[in-house]
Design a protein around this motif. Structure first.
Motif, PDB file in Angstrom:
ATOM      1  N   ARG A   1     110.644 -40.561 -30.889  1.00  0.00           N
ATOM      2  CA  ARG A   1     110.041 -40.308 -32.195  1.00  0.00           C
ATOM      3  C   ARG A   1     109.842 -38.807 -32.343  1.00  0.00           C
ATOM      4  O   ARG A   1     109.911 -38.076 -31.355  1.00  0.00           O
ATOM      5  N   ASP A   2     109.580 -38.356 -33.568  1.00  0.00           N
ATOM      6  CA  ASP A   2     109.320 -36.938 -33.795  1.00  0.00           C
ATOM      7  C   ASP A   2     107.991 -36.550 -33.156  1.00  0.00           C
ATOM      8  O   ASP A   2     107.008 -37.281 -33.260  1.00  0.00           O
ATOM      9  N   HIS A   3     107.971 -35.413 -32.487  1.00  0.00           N
ATOM     10  CA  HIS A   3     106.753 -34.899 -31.866  1.00  0.00           C
ATOM     11  C   HIS A   3     106.430 -33.544 -32.474  1.00  0.00           C
ATOM     12  O   HIS A   3     107.244 -32.639 -32.440  1.00  0.00           O
ATOM     13  N   ARG A   4     105.234 -33.417 -33.020  1.00  0.00           N
ATOM     14  CA  ARG A   4     104.769 -32.132 -33.525  1.00  0.00           C
ATOM     15  C   ARG A   4     103.528 -31.695 -32.770  1.00  0.00           C
ATOM     16  O   ARG A   4     102.864 -30.748 -33.133  1.00  0.00           O
ATOM     17  N   ASP A   5     103.200 -32.464 -31.717  1.00  0.00           N
ATOM     18  CA  ASP A   5     101.997 -32.147 -30.976  1.00  0.00           C
ATOM     19  C   ASP A   5     102.298 -32.035 -29.480  1.00  0.00           C
ATOM     20  O   ASP A   5     103.333 -32.466 -29.013  1.00  0.00           O
TER      21      ASP A   5
ATOM     22  N   GLY B   1     101.473 -26.285 -38.544  1.00  0.00           N
ATOM     23  CA  GLY B   1     101.322 -27.729 -38.494  1.00  0.00           C
ATOM     24  C   GLY B   1     101.348 -28.346 -37.109  1.00  0.00           C
ATOM     25  O   GLY B   1     101.003 -29.508 -36.943  1.00  0.00           O
ATOM     26  N   ARG B   2     101.774 -27.601 -36.102  1.00  0.00           N
ATOM     27  CA  ARG B   2     101.759 -28.138 -34.746  1.00  0.00           C
ATOM     28  C   ARG B   2     100.322 -28.336 -34.274  1.00  0.00           C
ATOM     29  O   ARG B   2      99.426 -27.625 -34.715  1.00  0.00           O
ATOM     30  N   GLU B   3     100.123 -29.306 -33.377  1.00  0.00           N
ATOM     31  CA  GLU B   3      98.794 -29.554 -32.815  1.00  0.00           C
ATOM     32  C   GLU B   3      98.854 -29.658 -31.306  1.00  0.00           C
ATOM     33  O   GLU B   3      99.892 -29.995 -30.735  1.00  0.00           O
ATOM     34  N   SER B   4      97.736 -29.394 -30.681  1.00  0.00           N
ATOM     35  CA  SER B   4      97.585 -29.554 -29.245  1.00  0.00           C
ATOM     36  C   SER B   4      96.327 -30.367 -28.997  1.00  0.00           C
ATOM     37  O   SER B   4      95.241 -29.969 -29.415  1.00  0.00           O
TER      38      SER B   4
ATOM     39  N   ARG C   1      87.908 -34.947 -25.334  1.00  0.00           N
ATOM     40  CA  ARG C   1      89.084 -34.181 -25.753  1.00  0.00           C
ATOM     41  C   ARG C   1      88.712 -33.216 -26.863  1.00  0.00           C
ATOM     42  O   ARG C   1      87.639 -33.290 -27.443  1.00  0.00           O
ATOM     43  N   PHE C   2      89.631 -32.305 -27.150  1.00  0.00           N
ATOM     44  CA  PHE C   2      89.516 -31.435 -28.313  1.00  0.00           C
ATOM     45  C   PHE C   2      90.920 -31.148 -28.823  1.00  0.00           C
ATOM     46  O   PHE C   2      91.900 -31.271 -28.091  1.00  0.00           O
ATOM     47  N   VAL C   3      91.009 -30.818 -30.102  1.00  0.00           N
ATOM     48  CA  VAL C   3      92.308 -30.629 -30.753  1.00  0.00           C
ATOM     49  C   VAL C   3      92.346 -29.247 -31.396  1.00  0.00           C
ATOM     50  O   VAL C   3      91.370 -28.809 -32.003  1.00  0.00           O
ATOM     51  N   HIS C   4      93.486 -28.587 -31.260  1.00  0.00           N
ATOM     52  CA  HIS C   4      93.736 -27.301 -31.904  1.00  0.00           C
ATOM     53  C   HIS C   4      94.976 -27.437 -32.779  1.00  0.00           C
ATOM     54  O   HIS C   4      95.892 -28.187 -32.436  1.00  0.00           O
ATOM     55  N   ALA C   5      95.000 -26.708 -33.884  1.00  0.00           N
ATOM     56  CA  ALA C   5      96.155 -26.751 -34.779  1.00  0.00           C
ATOM     57  C   ALA C   5      96.650 -25.335 -35.048  1.00  0.00           C
ATOM     58  O   ALA C   5      95.875 -24.378 -35.077  1.00  0.00           O
ATOM     59  N   HIS C   6      97.953 -25.227 -35.248  1.00  0.00           N
ATOM     60  CA  HIS C   6      98.610 -23.963 -35.584  1.00  0.00           C
ATOM     61  C   HIS C   6      98.847 -23.961 -37.093  1.00  0.00           C
ATOM     62  O   HIS C   6      99.023 -25.025 -37.691  1.00  0.00           O
TER      63      HIS C   6
END
Length: 82
Positions: free
Chosen positions: A16-20, A60-63, A52-57
């Motif tokens: 599947r598409d991965h943006r994270d 649109g990418r996320e970590s 957990r924690f989430v960061h975004a660029h």
């Protein structure tokens, strides 16, 4: 990592598409992770610590970052089967 992501990593095929990026890091190295994300222009968008924690660029990418505690041996503690 979800079962779908594990399957993708194990098979070496993108299913599947991965943006994270799912990142597991050592609990005691979280400050280094935060500095690296900030230098790469990622900003925190979700704080669900201690889990957990989430960061975004801006693009649109996320970590998604998850903490991991290791024992004195450098190996994650084993879970009891009971």
């Amino acid at each position: 990592m979800s079962r779908a992501e594990c399957g993708c990593a194990e098979s070496g095929k993108q299913t599947r598409d991965h943006r994270d990026l799912d990142l597991m890091h050592r609990f005691d190295e979280e400050d280094l992770v935060l500095v690296a994300l900030a230098r790469a222009e990622f900003a925190e968008t979700l704080d669900a610590r201690p889990v957990r924690f989430v960061h975004a660029h801006p693009d649109g990418r996320e970590s998604t970052c998850t903490r991991c505690r290791y024992g004195r041996t450098g190996v994650p503690p084993r879970r009891s089967s009971t």
